[in-house]
Design a protein around this motif. Structure first.
Motif, mmCIF file in Angstrom:
data_model
loop_
_atom_site.group_PDB
_atom_site.id
_atom_site.type_symbol
_atom_site.label_atom_id
_atom_site.label_comp_id
_atom_site.label_asym_id
_atom_site.label_seq_id
_atom_site.Cartn_x
_atom_site.Cartn_y
_atom_site.Cartn_z
ATOM 1 N N THR A 104 18.010 -45.793 -29.662
ATOM 2 C CA THR A 104 18.969 -46.721 -30.176
ATOM 3 C C THR A 104 20.035 -46.772 -29.128
ATOM 4 N N VAL A 105 20.118 -47.908 -28.515
ATOM 5 C CA VAL A 105 21.003 -47.988 -27.395
ATOM 6 C C VAL A 105 22.364 -48.436 -27.865
ATOM 7 N N VAL A 121 23.794 -46.677 -33.977
ATOM 8 C CA VAL A 121 22.644 -46.963 -33.118
ATOM 9 C C VAL A 121 21.735 -45.737 -33.141
ATOM 10 N N HIS A 122 20.425 -45.963 -33.199
ATOM 11 C CA HIS A 122 19.453 -44.869 -33.255
ATOM 12 C C HIS A 122 18.637 -44.795 -31.968
ATOM 13 N N ILE A 123 18.358 -43.561 -31.550
ATOM 14 C CA ILE A 123 17.456 -43.274 -30.440
ATOM 15 C C ILE A 123 16.502 -42.205 -30.969
ATOM 16 N N ALA A 162 9.080 -45.200 -22.152
ATOM 17 C CA ALA A 162 9.844 -46.132 -22.974
ATOM 18 C C ALA A 162 10.538 -45.385 -24.105
ATOM 19 N N LEU A 163 11.565 -45.985 -24.625
ATOM 20 C CA LEU A 163 12.289 -45.506 -25.794
ATOM 21 C C LEU A 163 12.342 -46.650 -26.800
ATOM 22 N N GLU A 164 12.451 -46.309 -28.076
ATOM 23 C CA GLU A 164 12.588 -47.345 -29.096
ATOM 24 C C GLU A 164 14.035 -47.359 -29.560
ATOM 25 N N VAL A 165 14.607 -48.555 -29.665
ATOM 26 C CA VAL A 165 16.021 -48.722 -29.972
ATOM 27 C C VAL A 165 16.177 -49.480 -31.283
ATOM 28 N N ARG A 166 17.034 -48.960 -32.169
ATOM 29 C CA ARG A 166 17.347 -49.665 -33.414
ATOM 30 C C ARG A 166 18.853 -49.758 -33.559
ATOM 31 N N PHE A 167 19.310 -50.921 -33.968
ATOM 32 C CA PHE A 167 20.733 -51.168 -34.194
ATOM 33 C C PHE A 167 20.971 -51.161 -35.688
ATOM 34 N N GLY A 168 21.646 -50.129 -36.202
ATOM 35 C CA GLY A 168 21.853 -49.964 -37.629
ATOM 36 C C GLY A 168 20.795 -49.059 -38.221
ATOM 37 N N ASP A 169 21.086 -48.503 -39.382
ATOM 38 C CA ASP A 169 20.159 -47.577 -40.027
ATOM 39 C C ASP A 169 18.833 -48.221 -40.387
ATOM 40 N N ASP A 170 18.845 -49.508 -40.706
ATOM 41 C CA ASP A 170 17.626 -50.196 -41.118
ATOM 42 C C ASP A 170 17.198 -51.263 -40.120
ATOM 43 N N GLY A 171 17.691 -51.174 -38.883
ATOM 44 C CA GLY A 171 17.393 -52.200 -37.880
ATOM 45 C C GLY A 171 15.949 -52.185 -37.419
ATOM 46 N N GLU A 172 15.511 -53.336 -36.962
ATOM 47 C CA GLU A 172 14.168 -53.466 -36.382
ATOM 48 C C GLU A 172 14.129 -52.742 -35.037
ATOM 49 N N PRO A 173 12.997 -52.154 -34.686
ATOM 50 C CA PRO A 173 12.903 -51.432 -33.411
ATOM 51 C C PRO A 173 12.714 -52.370 -32.217
ATOM 52 N N PHE A 174 13.312 -51.998 -31.103
ATOM 53 C CA PHE A 174 13.136 -52.681 -29.819
ATOM 54 C C PHE A 174 12.724 -51.633 -28.801
ATOM 55 N N PHE A 217 16.715 -59.777 -30.268
ATOM 56 C CA PHE A 217 17.448 -58.655 -29.675
ATOM 57 C C PHE A 217 18.954 -58.913 -29.723
ATOM 58 N N ARG A 218 19.379 -60.081 -29.257
ATOM 59 C CA ARG A 218 20.814 -60.391 -29.247
ATOM 60 C C ARG A 218 21.394 -60.385 -30.656
ATOM 61 N N SER A 219 20.646 -60.949 -31.602
ATOM 62 C CA SER A 219 21.111 -60.973 -32.991
ATOM 63 C C SER A 219 21.221 -59.570 -33.562
ATOM 64 N N ALA A 220 20.254 -58.716 -33.253
ATOM 65 C CA ALA A 220 20.278 -57.345 -33.769
ATOM 66 C C ALA A 220 21.527 -56.606 -33.297
#
Length: 193
Positions: A5-6, A187-189, A60-72, A169-172
């Protein structure tokens, strides 16, 4: 692969905090110690400064914005800085608060996420003057910088990877909700098993 989570924080003690429980935010070993305590007194998974004990080979790392965010997915660059971050994330997930997200210079193109100072991260900083949306950099001391818009911001950075630029991505990043009971975003990592 790892989940990252960046979120780059300009964590100023007490800024943006409200009546939430410190335990609510402290779900990982990487919560900033100046502002958030750990879930337990044990630094389980924290290899300290001995980077020889870190997992290797993360691309690679997976990034989520917010506790319930979609992964990037953030594809990592092949350098010691990115490898150290991926290694630490591989030992303990990071859940980092963003205290300042719309009131600092260049807030409309990037976010800052502070990494606790107990993690030693090597840097090979270069002067960067132009960034693309989705690029992720490391900046001393222990700060990740995510650009979610194209920008011309001059800084001493080490590029660690990139997330594919898209409207989603920008919206997240922009729509990451403020954590209820607190005045900040999360943000989650996390590692991908």
């Amino acid at each position: 692969m790892f989940v990252m989570t960046v979120a780059l924080v300009t964590a100023l003690a007490g800024c943006g905090r409200s009546n939430g429980s410190e335990q609510e935010l402290a779900t990982t070993a990487a919560a900033p110690t100046a502002n958030i305590t750990q879930e337990s007194g044990n630094l389980a998974g924290d290899p300290g400064t001995d980077t020889s004990k870190l997992p290797a080979g993360a691309e690679a790392l997976e990034v989520r914005f917010g506790d319930d965010g979609e992964p990037f997915i953030m594809n990592l660059d092949g350098n010691p800085t990115a490898e150290a971050i991926a290694g630490y994330v591989g030992t303990a997930s990071w859940r980092l608060p963003i205290y300042h997200y719309d009131d600092y210079e260049n807030w409309e193109v990037m976010q800052y996420y502070d990494i606790p100072s107990r993690y030693e991260i090597p840097s090979n900083a270069e002067t960067v003057t132009s960034e693309k949306a989705g690029e992720v950099y490391y900046s001393e001391p222990n700060r990740i910088i995510l650009f979610y818009q194209d920008a011309e911001v001059t800084g001493e950075y080490t590029r660690i990877g990139s997330i594919e630029d898209s409207e989603a991505f920008r919206s997240a990043v922009e729509e990451n909700p403020v954590l209820e009971g607190w005045g900040n975003k999360i943000v989650h990592i996390d590692s991908i098993e």
